[in-house]
Design a protein around this motif. Sequence first.
Motif, PDB file in Angstrom:
ATOM      1  N   ALA A 134      -4.205  -3.520  -3.592  1.00  0.00           N
ATOM      2  CA  ALA A 134      -5.167  -3.665  -3.998  1.00  0.00           C
ATOM      3  C   ALA A 134      -6.400  -2.679  -3.206  1.00  0.00           C
ATOM      4  N   GLN A 135      -7.499  -2.059  -3.728  1.00  0.00           N
ATOM      5  CA  GLN A 135      -8.181  -0.670  -3.143  1.00  0.00           C
ATOM      6  C   GLN A 135      -8.795  -2.138  -1.856  1.00  0.00           C
ATOM      7  N   ALA A 136      -9.299  -3.446  -2.015  1.00  0.00           N
ATOM      8  CA  ALA A 136     -10.325  -4.115  -1.173  1.00  0.00           C
ATOM      9  C   ALA A 136      -9.134  -5.783  -1.291  1.00  0.00           C
TER      10      ALA A 136
ATOM     11  N   ARG B 171       0.352  -1.045  -0.329  1.00  0.00           N
ATOM     12  CA  ARG B 171       0.138   0.173   0.419  1.00  0.00           C
ATOM     13  C   ARG B 171       0.796   0.839  -0.115  1.00  0.00           C
TER      14      ARG B 171
END
Length: 52
Positions: free
Chosen positions: A43-45, A37
Motif C-alpha cells: 500500500a502507498q500508506a 514494496r
Amino acid sequence: MRAGTGAGGEQAPGRLDGARVRTALLDLVVQHGVLLRRRGQAAQALTLALQP
C-alpha cells in the motif's frame, strides 16, 4: 537484575519480555513491508499503532 532474568540479564526459559516481543513483531512488519514494496504489492500508506 529484574525478576525472571538470569545472570547477565538474559531472559529465563519460558518467559516473554513484552518489549522484546513488540520489537520482534515490528521488525517482521517492516521486513514484510519492504518485501511487498519491492514487488509493487505494498500500500502507498500504512498506519501502525502500537499500544503498551
